[in-house]
Design a protein around this motif. Structure first.
Motif, PDB file in Angstrom:
ATOM      1  N   PHE A  63       1.026  -1.160  -0.001  1.00 46.89           N
ATOM      2  CA  PHE A  63      -0.158  -0.055  -0.036  1.00 46.89           C
ATOM      3  C   PHE A  63       1.089   1.129   0.092  1.00 46.89           C
ATOM      4  N   PHE A  64       0.476   2.405  -0.315  1.00 49.42           N
ATOM      5  CA  PHE A  64       1.142   3.620  -0.402  1.00 49.42           C
ATOM      6  C   PHE A  64       1.033   4.140   1.108  1.00 49.42           C
ATOM      7  N   ALA A  65       2.326   4.754   1.332  1.00 52.27           N
ATOM      8  CA  ALA A  65       2.524   5.154   2.808  1.00 52.27           C
ATOM      9  C   ALA A  65       1.565   6.395   2.719  1.00 52.27           C
ATOM     10  N   THR A  66       1.447   7.116   1.736  1.00 53.44           N
ATOM     11  CA  THR A  66       0.765   8.438   1.755  1.00 53.44           C
ATOM     12  C   THR A  66      -0.535   8.220   2.139  1.00 53.44           C
ATOM     13  N   THR A  67      -1.270   6.943   1.556  1.00 51.93           N
ATOM     14  CA  THR A  67      -2.549   6.801   1.840  1.00 51.93           C
ATOM     15  C   THR A  67      -2.748   6.412   3.319  1.00 51.93           C
ATOM     16  N   ALA A  68      -1.787   5.568   3.935  1.00 52.09           N
ATOM     17  CA  ALA A  68      -2.024   5.048   5.298  1.00 52.09           C
ATOM     18  C   ALA A  68      -1.876   6.441   6.051  1.00 52.09           C
ATOM     19  N   VAL A  69      -0.883   7.206   5.736  1.00 54.13           N
ATOM     20  CA  VAL A  69      -0.917   8.541   6.622  1.00 54.13           C
ATOM     21  C   VAL A  69      -2.115   9.435   6.479  1.00 54.13           C
ATOM     22  N   VAL A  70      -2.444   9.750   5.306  1.00 53.75           N
ATOM     23  CA  VAL A  70      -3.732  10.547   5.291  1.00 53.75           C
ATOM     24  C   VAL A  70      -5.259   9.946   5.992  1.00 53.75           C
ATOM     25  N   MET A  71      -5.104   8.402   5.622  1.00 53.00           N
ATOM     26  CA  MET A  71      -6.133   7.796   6.313  1.00 53.00           C
ATOM     27  C   MET A  71      -6.193   7.831   7.999  1.00 53.00           C
ATOM     28  N   ALA A  72      -4.903   7.920   8.632  1.00 52.18           N
ATOM     29  CA  ALA A  72      -4.777   7.941   9.813  1.00 52.18           C
ATOM     30  C   ALA A  72      -5.292   9.329  10.525  1.00 52.18           C
ATOM     31  N   GLU A  73      -5.011  10.387   9.562  1.00 49.57           N
ATOM     32  CA  GLU A  73      -5.261  11.840   9.696  1.00 49.57           C
ATOM     33  C   GLU A  73      -6.607  11.939   9.604  1.00 49.57           C
ATOM     34  N   VAL A  74      -7.372  11.309   8.785  1.00 54.58           N
ATOM     35  CA  VAL A  74      -8.760  11.471   8.677  1.00 54.58           C
ATOM     36  C   VAL A  74      -9.650  10.770   9.710  1.00 54.58           C
TER      37      VAL A  74
END
Length: 160
Positions: A63-74
């Motif tokens: 998975f893309f790390a940026t997607t994981a970070v954005v989803m954690a922030e959401v």
């Protein structure tokens, strides 16, 4: 009657005993809560590192790390909104007015928070890169900029 400092509220002298809750700044329940909070944060941090390491080293598509970070922030944002909603006793109008005041009317404060939040997002993305390339134990004990600022505060909280 005994007057508080600075001409404060008068308190009857019999209430000012050594075991009085008025003289105990932090009851043992608060002290226990601090240690429980510290233990939960340690377990959460260690499990987060291990789960990310496990997910990032599985064979197959990553998975893309940026997607994981954005989803954690959401997820954090939604949690904060739910807590604010509960604090406003379920009144959507009060919640919207509060958010309008805090975010749009006080826009200078919002802009001041933009720089640290962008740096924090970059740091989280770099943590995914690091944990993908380092053993979990090495990553866990390696010094990180966030730990340098958080550690003294945590020690002061638990030690105090």
């Amino acid at each position: 009657l005994s007057e508080g400092e600075g001409g404060g509220v008068a308190v009857p002298q019999q209430l000012l005993t050594p075991s009085s809750p008025l003289l105990v700044p932090f009851p043992t329940a608060h002290r226990r809560l601090k240690y429980i909070s510290l233990a939960v944060l340690v377990v959460q941090n260690a499990s987060l590192i291990l789960s990310i390491r496990y997910a990032r080293t599985l064979p197959g598509d990553r998975f893309f790390a940026t997607t994981a970070v954005v989803m954690a922030e959401v997820l954090k944002g939604v949690t904060c909104l739910l807590l604010l909603f509960a604090q406003k006793r379920g009144n959507v109008k009060h919640l919207v007015l509060f958010l309008h005041e805090a975010v749009l009317v006080q826009y200078v404060d919002t802009l001041k928070l933009a720089v640290p939040s962008l740096i924090y997002t970059l740091q989280n993305n770099l943590q995914y890169v690091a944990i993908s390339n380092l053993p979990a134990a090495t990553f866990q004990v390696s010094p990180m900029p966030s730990m340098a600022s958080e550690e003294p505060a945590g020690v002061g909280e638990v030690g105090g």
